[in-house]
Design an enzyme around this catalytic site. Structure first.
Site, short mmCIF file in Angstrom:
data_model
loop_
_atom_site.label_atom_id
_atom_site.label_comp_id
_atom_site.label_asym_id
_atom_site.label_seq_id
_atom_site.Cartn_x
_atom_site.Cartn_y
_atom_site.Cartn_z
N CYS A 242 0.84 -1.21 0.00
CA CYS A 242 0.00 0.00 0.00
C CYS A 242 0.87 1.26 0.00
CB CYS A 242 -0.93 0.01 1.21
SG CYS A 242 -0.06 0.04 2.77
N ASP B 241 2.45 2.56 2.54
CA ASP B 241 2.43 3.32 3.79
C ASP B 241 3.71 3.09 4.61
OD1 ASP B 241 0.02 4.05 2.93
OD2 ASP B 241 -1.16 3.12 4.51
N CYS C 296 -2.54 5.61 5.56
CA CYS C 296 -4.00 5.70 5.57
C CYS C 296 -4.51 6.09 6.95
CB CYS C 296 -4.58 4.36 5.15
SG CYS C 296 -4.44 3.12 6.44
N CYS D 9 -2.83 -2.61 8.73
CA CYS D 9 -2.36 -1.30 9.20
C CYS D 9 -1.91 -1.41 10.65
CB CYS D 9 -3.47 -0.26 9.07
SG CYS D 9 -4.35 -0.33 7.50
#
Ligand code: FES
Length: 143
Positions: free
Chosen positions: A33, A35, A59, A103
């Site tokens: 992603c 991140d 995010c 996450c």
């Protein structure tokens, strides 16, 4: 879709920023992603985490999990901080949607990376701590 606690920590993140002379700093990313999360730890001579800050380029769930993870490790010993797993962070946030579980793994790994840096610099061993990967995919292929 998101709990009130997630929304609260996303809109009003705790401990955001950086520490000038951290005792440990760790950065991990997720290539999938894109991140990235960085955690700074200030640890006193007794091994107690006196202060902690985070910087997350990611995010909303990554920001909420970093915020909660920093709250959970603050004031704890380095050994207690090892118990702040991604599950513990998710529970404290009243859950995350399945697609956002990774996450919280970023938060756990970033804490571990900062603890690892501290351990290396001080020549100590933290029980259960392994050398962290820079990209969480190497350890968690499903994340
Ligand atoms: Fe990758 Fe949230 S989407 S950390």
């Amino acid at each position: 879709m998101y709990s009130e606690k997630v929304m609260d920590h996303f809109s009003n993140p705790r401990n955001m920023g950086e520490l000038e002379n951290p005792k440990g700093v760790g950065t991990v990313g997720n290539a999938k992603c894109g991140d990235i999360m960085r955690i700074y730890l200030d640890i006193d001579e007794d091994g107690i985490i006196q202060d902690v800050k985070f910087k997350t380029f990611g995010c909303g769930a990554a920001i909420a999990t970093s915020s909660m993870a920093t709250e959970l490790v603050k004031g704890k010993s380095v050994q207690e901080a090892m118990q702040v797993t991604n599950k513990a962070v998710m529970e404290a946030l009243d859950g995350l949607p399945p697609v956002k579980v990774h996450c919280s793994l970023l938060a756990e790994e970033a804490i571990h990376a900062a603890l690892w840096d501290y351990a290396q610099k001080n020549n100590i061993v933290i029980e259960g701590l392994k050398e962290p990967k820079k990209d969480i995919h190497e350890e968690h292929p499903d994340a």
